[in-house]
Scaffold this motif. Structure first.
Motif, PDB file in Angstrom:
ATOM      1  N   THR A  79       0.811  -1.217   0.000  1.00 20.05           N
ATOM      2  CA  THR A  79       0.000   0.000   0.000  1.00 20.05           C
ATOM      3  C   THR A  79       0.846   1.269   0.000  1.00 20.05           C
ATOM      4  N   THR A  80       2.049   1.211   0.525  1.00 12.66           N
ATOM      5  CA  THR A  80       2.959   2.360   0.489  1.00 12.66           C
ATOM      6  C   THR A  80       3.860   2.216  -0.719  1.00 12.66           C
ATOM      7  N   LEU A  81       3.722   3.128  -1.665  1.00 12.91           N
ATOM      8  CA  LEU A  81       4.448   3.038  -2.928  1.00 12.91           C
ATOM      9  C   LEU A  81       5.468   4.169  -3.009  1.00 12.91           C
ATOM     10  N   THR A  82       6.698   3.816  -3.316  1.00 11.66           N
ATOM     11  CA  THR A  82       7.780   4.795  -3.407  1.00 11.66           C
ATOM     12  C   THR A  82       7.930   5.253  -4.854  1.00 11.66           C
ATOM     13  N   LEU A  83       7.949   6.582  -5.047  1.00  6.92           N
ATOM     14  CA  LEU A  83       7.973   7.172  -6.384  1.00  6.92           C
ATOM     15  C   LEU A  83       9.144   8.135  -6.528  1.00  6.92           C
ATOM     16  N   ASP A  84       9.530   8.372  -7.762  1.00  7.14           N
ATOM     17  CA  ASP A  84      10.521   9.415  -8.041  1.00  7.14           C
ATOM     18  C   ASP A  84      10.269   9.955  -9.445  1.00  7.14           C
ATOM     19  N   GLY A  85      11.086  10.931  -9.845  1.00  5.00           N
ATOM     20  CA  GLY A  85      11.030  11.468 -11.202  1.00  5.00           C
ATOM     21  C   GLY A  85       9.864  12.389 -11.478  1.00  5.00           C
ATOM     22  N   GLY A  86       9.144  12.798 -10.431  1.00  4.41           N
ATOM     23  CA  GLY A  86       7.928  13.562 -10.656  1.00  4.41           C
ATOM     24  C   GLY A  86       8.148  15.050 -10.858  1.00  4.41           C
ATOM     25  N   THR A  87       7.187  15.672 -11.498  1.00  4.37           N
ATOM     26  CA  THR A  87       7.077  17.123 -11.558  1.00  4.37           C
ATOM     27  C   THR A  87       5.830  17.498 -10.787  1.00  4.37           C
ATOM     28  N   VAL A  88       5.981  18.322  -9.767  1.00  2.56           N
ATOM     29  CA  VAL A  88       4.894  18.575  -8.824  1.00  2.56           C
ATOM     30  C   VAL A  88       3.778  19.408  -9.448  1.00  2.56           C
ATOM     31  N   ASN A  89       4.114  20.447 -10.176  1.00  5.74           N
ATOM     32  CA  ASN A  89       3.098  21.347 -10.744  1.00  5.74           C
ATOM     33  C   ASN A  89       2.132  21.851  -9.660  1.00  5.74           C
ATOM     34  N   THR A  90       2.681  22.280  -8.582  1.00  5.42           N
ATOM     35  CA  THR A  90       1.978  22.890  -7.433  1.00  5.42           C
ATOM     36  C   THR A  90       1.246  21.879  -6.560  1.00  5.42           C
ATOM     37  N   THR A  91       0.371  21.059  -7.143  1.00  3.31           N
ATOM     38  CA  THR A  91      -0.479  20.189  -6.313  1.00  3.31           C
ATOM     39  C   THR A  91       0.025  18.763  -6.197  1.00  3.31           C
ATOM     40  N   GLY A  92       0.903  18.311  -7.074  1.00  2.00           N
ATOM     41  CA  GLY A  92       1.443  16.965  -6.967  1.00  2.00           C
ATOM     42  C   GLY A  92       0.368  15.899  -7.067  1.00  2.00           C
ATOM     43  N   ILE A  93       0.439  14.925  -6.146  1.00  2.00           N
ATOM     44  CA  ILE A  93      -0.531  13.824  -6.074  1.00  2.00           C
ATOM     45  C   ILE A  93      -1.383  14.061  -4.839  1.00  2.00           C
ATOM     46  N   LYS A  94      -2.696  14.063  -5.005  1.00  5.98           N
ATOM     47  CA  LYS A  94      -3.599  14.421  -3.913  1.00  5.98           C
ATOM     48  C   LYS A  94      -4.362  13.199  -3.401  1.00  5.98           C
ATOM     49  N   ALA A  95      -4.703  13.226  -2.117  1.00  9.25           N
ATOM     50  CA  ALA A  95      -5.623  12.227  -1.586  1.00  9.25           C
ATOM     51  C   ALA A  95      -6.925  12.308  -2.370  1.00  9.25           C
ATOM     52  N   GLY A  96      -7.429  11.166  -2.816  1.00 10.52           N
ATOM     53  CA  GLY A  96      -8.623  11.129  -3.643  1.00 10.52           C
ATOM     54  C   GLY A  96      -8.334  11.025  -5.126  1.00 10.52           C
ATOM     55  N   ASP A  97      -7.054  11.155  -5.523  1.00 13.80           N
ATOM     56  CA  ASP A  97      -6.701  10.949  -6.921  1.00 13.80           C
ATOM     57  C   ASP A  97      -6.845   9.478  -7.293  1.00 13.80           C
ATOM     58  N   VAL A  98      -7.186   9.239  -8.541  1.00 17.26           N
ATOM     59  CA  VAL A  98      -7.235   7.888  -9.091  1.00 17.26           C
ATOM     60  C   VAL A  98      -5.971   7.682  -9.914  1.00 17.26           C
ATOM     61  N   VAL A  99      -5.194   6.637  -9.601  1.00 17.02           N
ATOM     62  CA  VAL A  99      -3.930   6.422 -10.306  1.00 17.02           C
ATOM     63  C   VAL A  99      -3.902   5.026 -10.922  1.00 17.02           C
ATOM     64  N   THR A 100      -3.200   4.933 -12.040  1.00 18.79           N
ATOM     65  CA  THR A 100      -2.971   3.652 -12.708  1.00 18.79           C
ATOM     66  C   THR A 100      -1.488   3.522 -13.013  1.00 18.79           C
ATOM     67  N   PHE A 101      -1.082   2.284 -13.324  1.00 15.13           N
ATOM     68  CA  PHE A 101       0.315   2.013 -13.662  1.00 15.13           C
ATOM     69  C   PHE A 101       0.369   1.355 -15.038  1.00 15.13           C
ATOM     70  N   ALA A 102       1.434   1.628 -15.761  1.00 10.87           N
ATOM     71  CA  ALA A 102       1.524   1.221 -17.163  1.00 10.87           C
ATOM     72  C   ALA A 102       1.338  -0.281 -17.342  1.00 10.87           C
ATOM     73  N   THR A 103       1.804  -1.074 -16.384  1.00 11.95           N
ATOM     74  CA  THR A 103       1.700  -2.530 -16.510  1.00 11.95           C
ATOM     75  C   THR A 103       0.464  -3.094 -15.806  1.00 11.95           C
ATOM     76  N   ASP A 104      -0.362  -2.213 -15.258  1.00 10.25           N
ATOM     77  CA  ASP A 104      -1.536  -2.656 -14.484  1.00 10.25           C
ATOM     78  C   ASP A 104      -2.688  -1.693 -14.757  1.00 10.25           C
ATOM     79  N   ALA A 105      -2.958  -1.436 -16.023  1.00 12.69           N
ATOM     80  CA  ALA A 105      -3.922  -0.395 -16.393  1.00 12.69           C
ATOM     81  C   ALA A 105      -5.359  -0.757 -16.043  1.00 12.69           C
ATOM     82  N   ASN A 106      -5.663  -2.022 -15.796  1.00 13.48           N
ATOM     83  CA  ASN A 106      -7.041  -2.426 -15.508  1.00 13.48           C
ATOM     84  C   ASN A 106      -7.481  -2.084 -14.099  1.00 13.48           C
ATOM     85  N   ASN A 107      -6.528  -1.836 -13.216  1.00 13.66           N
ATOM     86  CA  ASN A 107      -6.863  -1.484 -11.839  1.00 13.66           C
ATOM     87  C   ASN A 107      -6.635   0.001 -11.606  1.00 13.66           C
ATOM     88  N   LYS A 108      -7.678   0.655 -11.099  1.00 11.92           N
ATOM     89  CA  LYS A 108      -7.596   2.075 -10.775  1.00 11.92           C
ATOM     90  C   LYS A 108      -7.536   2.203  -9.260  1.00 11.92           C
TER      91      LYS A 108
END
Length: 385
Positions: A243-272
């Motif tokens: 459940t805790t996922l470590t990320l890098d390489g991001g561009t924040v663009n002020t708000t970054g990633i917010k609680a309530g965002d829906v995210v997918t991964f390139a190799t797991d696109a069927n799960n949101k």
């Protein structure tokens, strides 16, 4: 000392106001579990609930002694009664005289607005708590669900079933746009299909796929985080259940990633996946809802934040808690001339109404203390609209 029934003259006005408040679109309040066990806590005091971790099996090996095993590290979730609020109503004698015979009507309207304000704030708190602590999501951002069928409801059921949520006593709380789509579906609106004319004649949304269906006027839009370019940053990948996922390489663009965002991964696109804890840095951790990722996601896999959307929520009632009670006065009493309590028969919320007699004026308060808590994210799923 104040006489025993100082507020008697206000009771008819207050109960007349219930007729207005009970028609507000409140879905989360009746759908959440009212937790009476935590009502004795003070405002801000932590209410801790232990959670047993997932069990695992081991092979049985005969021997002279029973194995020294079975210990687990218990986790917990914390809740608080975080708000104690009131809506004030004040009158001077001169004001009462100036409006004459319409005093009762105006008083009724002021009570109605007081109840409405408190109920709507509680409803909004429950909605935010539910969707920002959900497990996964289904649907298309910017498109109201139920456009042609009840498939969306079936998919939310599938998520909860896969997560092991109890199959009974589930609720789906939707906004009015989704409600309008549901009402014109043949499954509900055509009597021969629905087996009832309740939707066609009265507009009642019937239970669907094991969900009691409610509408809420407090469901609005979630503006997605503007972060881009985030990738998994873990040499061994994020394994199934993490459940805790470590990320890098991001561009924040002020708000970054917010609680309530829906995210997918390139190799797991069927799960949101639903973000429960966001990130406002170029590198770091996010937390998604239990039961975590559904497959191992390799290092450097790209993550994508979904678009701005409307979060409708399906959940087991036990997963979303509402703690509500009247605010507390000192044991010795306070300066109120009188105090009474009124229970809303629809929501079950009990409001406190207090009267202070001041110098040539009166001060009335309609008050409530409450807290909300999503206790099991795996038993909550978001229907994207």
């Amino acid at each position: 000392m104040a006489s025993a029934n100082t507020l008697t003259g206000l009771i008819n006005n207050a109960y007349t106001a219930w007729e207005i408040v009970s028609r507000e679109l409140t879905g989360f309040i009746p759908a959440a579990t009212m937790d009476a066990s935590a009502e004795q806590a003070a405002v801000g005091q932590t209410i801790r609930t232990p959670i047993a971790p997932t069990a695992s099996t081991t092979s049985i090996t005969a021997g002279a002694y029973a194995p020294d095993s079975g210990g687990q590290t218990m986790t917990y979730t914390d809740a608080t009664i975080s708000k104690s609020k009131m809506v004030p109503i004040m009158w001077t004698g001169e004001e009462q005289r100036s409006i004459g015979g319409v005093y009762g009507t105006i008083q009724t309207q002021r009570f109605a607005q007081a109840f409405r304000a408190l109920v709507n704030e509680i409803e909004a708190d429950l909605w935010v708590e539910a969707y920002t602590h959900a497990s996964r999501a289904y649907g298309t951002a910017g498109t109201a669900p139920f456009g042609s069928s009840l498939t969306d409801m079936a998919e939310i059921r599938r998520i909860l079933d896969d997560n092991g949520a109890p199959p009974s006593d589930r609720a789906m709380v939707i906004n009015t746009a989704a409600g309008a789509k549901m009402r014109v579906l043949a499954n509900l609106g055509v009597v021969s299909y629905a087996g009832s004319d309740q939707t066609l004649r009265g507009g009642t949304l019937l239970p669907v796929h094991g969900f009691g269906v409610y509408e809420s006027g407090q469901i609005t839009t979630h503006t997605a985080g503007a972060g881009t370019g985030y990738d998994i940053n873990n040499g061994s990948g994020e394994v199934t259940g993490q459940t805790t996922l470590t990320l890098d390489g991001g561009t924040v663009n002020t708000t970054g990633i917010k609680a309530g965002d829906v995210v997918t991964f390139a190799t797991d696109a069927n799960n949101k996946y639903m973000v429960n804890t966001g990130l406002t840095a170029t590198t770091g951790d996010i937390v998604i809802g239990n039961p975590g990722v559904r497959m191992t996601i390799a290092d450097t896999t790209e993550m994508t934040i979904g678009g701005t959307y409307t979060p409708n929520v399906g959940f087991s009632r036990s997963a979303l808690k509402l703690i509500a009670r009247a605010p507390l006065a000192p044991q010795e009493g306070d300066g109120a001339a009188d105090r009474m309590y009124m229970t809303d028969p629809n929501s079950g919320l009990t409001f406190e109404i207090s009267l202070w007699k001041q110098y040539r004026q009166i001060h009335i308060e309609v008050a409530l203390a409450w807290g909300v808590k999503a206790v099991q994210s795996e038993h909550i799923a978001v229907l994207i609209g």
